[in-house]
Design a protein around this motif. Structure first.
Motif, short mmCIF file in Angstrom:
data_model
loop_
_atom_site.label_atom_id
_atom_site.label_comp_id
_atom_site.label_asym_id
_atom_site.label_seq_id
_atom_site.Cartn_x
_atom_site.Cartn_y
_atom_site.Cartn_z
N ARG A 183 0.82 -1.21 0.00
CA ARG A 183 0.00 0.00 0.00
C ARG A 183 0.86 1.27 0.00
O ARG A 183 0.48 2.30 -0.56
CB ARG A 183 -0.91 0.02 1.24
CG ARG A 183 -1.85 -1.17 1.32
CD ARG A 183 -2.93 -1.10 0.24
NE ARG A 183 -3.82 -2.24 0.30
CZ ARG A 183 -3.64 -3.37 -0.36
NH1 ARG A 183 -2.60 -3.50 -1.18
NH2 ARG A 183 -4.48 -4.37 -0.23
N LEU A 184 1.98 1.18 0.68
CA LEU A 184 2.93 2.29 0.74
C LEU A 184 4.28 1.69 0.41
O LEU A 184 4.78 0.85 1.15
CB LEU A 184 2.93 2.90 2.15
CG LEU A 184 3.65 4.23 2.34
CD1 LEU A 184 2.94 5.34 1.57
CD2 LEU A 184 3.71 4.59 3.83
N ASP A 185 4.87 2.08 -0.72
CA ASP A 185 6.07 1.37 -1.17
C ASP A 185 7.24 1.56 -0.21
O ASP A 185 7.23 2.43 0.67
CB ASP A 185 6.45 1.76 -2.61
CG ASP A 185 6.94 3.20 -2.76
OD1 ASP A 185 7.72 3.66 -1.89
OD2 ASP A 185 6.57 3.84 -3.75
N ILE A 186 8.24 0.72 -0.38
CA ILE A 186 9.34 0.63 0.57
C ILE A 186 10.04 1.97 0.77
O ILE A 186 10.35 2.37 1.90
CB ILE A 186 10.33 -0.46 0.13
CG1 ILE A 186 9.70 -1.84 0.41
CG2 ILE A 186 11.66 -0.32 0.85
CD1 ILE A 186 10.53 -3.01 -0.07
N ASP A 187 10.31 2.70 -0.31
CA ASP A 187 10.99 3.99 -0.19
C ASP A 187 10.17 4.98 0.64
O ASP A 187 10.73 5.74 1.44
CB ASP A 187 11.26 4.58 -1.57
CG ASP A 187 12.37 3.85 -2.31
OD1 ASP A 187 13.16 3.15 -1.64
OD2 ASP A 187 12.44 3.96 -3.55
N LYS A 188 8.86 4.95 0.45
CA LYS A 188 8.01 5.87 1.22
C LYS A 188 7.94 5.46 2.69
O LYS A 188 7.91 6.32 3.59
CB LYS A 188 6.61 5.92 0.60
CG LYS A 188 6.57 6.63 -0.74
CD LYS A 188 5.16 6.68 -1.31
CE LYS A 188 5.15 7.41 -2.65
NZ LYS A 188 3.80 7.42 -3.26
N ILE A 189 7.91 4.16 2.95
CA ILE A 189 7.93 3.68 4.34
C ILE A 189 9.21 4.13 5.03
O ILE A 189 9.19 4.60 6.18
CB ILE A 189 7.77 2.15 4.41
CG1 ILE A 189 6.37 1.73 3.95
CG2 ILE A 189 8.03 1.65 5.84
CD1 ILE A 189 6.18 0.23 3.85
N ILE A 190 10.33 4.00 4.34
CA ILE A 190 11.61 4.44 4.89
C ILE A 190 11.56 5.93 5.22
O ILE A 190 12.01 6.36 6.29
CB ILE A 190 12.76 4.13 3.91
CG1 ILE A 190 12.96 2.61 3.80
CG2 ILE A 190 14.06 4.81 4.36
CD1 ILE A 190 13.87 2.19 2.66
N SER A 191 11.02 6.71 4.30
CA SER A 191 10.92 8.16 4.49
C SER A 191 10.05 8.49 5.71
O SER A 191 10.41 9.34 6.53
CB SER A 191 10.36 8.81 3.23
OG SER A 191 10.20 10.20 3.41
#
Length: 201
Positions: A183-191
């Motif tokens: 639902r929220l891609d990995i790069d966005k989760i990291i951010s």
């Protein structure tokens, strides 16, 4: 500051943890825990690898009811139950957490470090199709084999976590934050996690 990350297989949890550690200058511990625990305890690393994120259900018992999880392998494993190995590993995790800000992947670290006031626990999940695709690509196996691996390892992780923590693996109430990487891609989760960590600590 300590961040613990629980994860479904193929969800990207380890990738998220490693990227956070690299960009925020944090120590990173996943399977490295096994090597460090073996070195600091003086026991064979194979003992901890065989017990890694597994309960001792179904393991034969020996003298006076003592469990022998690796019976038949000989060496220093004789008489060491998975509970004993878990306690040894828990002491090492606590010691590492005292040394510097860190990220720990799995291994009930959120429970082991639960008394710390600087702890943030996270769980990463993903949809089955995305997880199967990642597992198949990473291990160069068919989707059917990837599905079998996913189901088997998640079952072991859940049993291990539920057994040692008396909480429920993957349930939102067991963690501070939960993310679905479909639902929220990995790069966005990291951010998002970097922002939360920066504001919280």
């Amino acid at each position: 500051m300590i961040v613990t990350i629980g994860r479904q297989l193929g969800s990207g949890g380890s990738v998220i943890g490693k990227c956070l550690a690299e960009t925020m200058d944090l120590a990173y511990y996943d399977k490295e825990i096994l090597e460090i625990t073996a070195r600091e305890s003086g026991l064979s690393q194979k003992l901890f690898e065989k017990a890694d994120e597994r309960t001792q259900k179904g393991i034969p018992t020996g003298f006076l009811g003592m469990r022998f999880p690796f019976a038949g392998e000989g060496g220093p494993s004789l008489g060491l139950s998975n509970e004993m190995l878990f306690r040894i590993q828990s002491d090492v995790i606590r010691s590492l957490a005292d040394r510097r800000p860190s990220i720990f992947i799995g291994r009930c670290a959120d429970y082991i470090l639960r008394e710390r006031t600087d702890l943030m626990s996270v769980f990463i999940s993903a949809d089955a199709d995305d997880r199967i695709r990642r597992i198949a690509e990473k291990n160069n196996i068919s989707p059917d084999k990837a599905r079998d691996m996913m189901e088997s390892i998640d079952k072991k992780r859940a049993a291990f976590y539920n057994y040692y923590t008396n909480k429920t693996w993957g349930m939102a109430s067991s963690y501070d934050f939960c993310f679905n990487s479909s639902r929220l891609d990995i790069d966005k989760i990291i951010s998002v996690l970097k922002d939360i960590i920066s504001k919280r600590f």
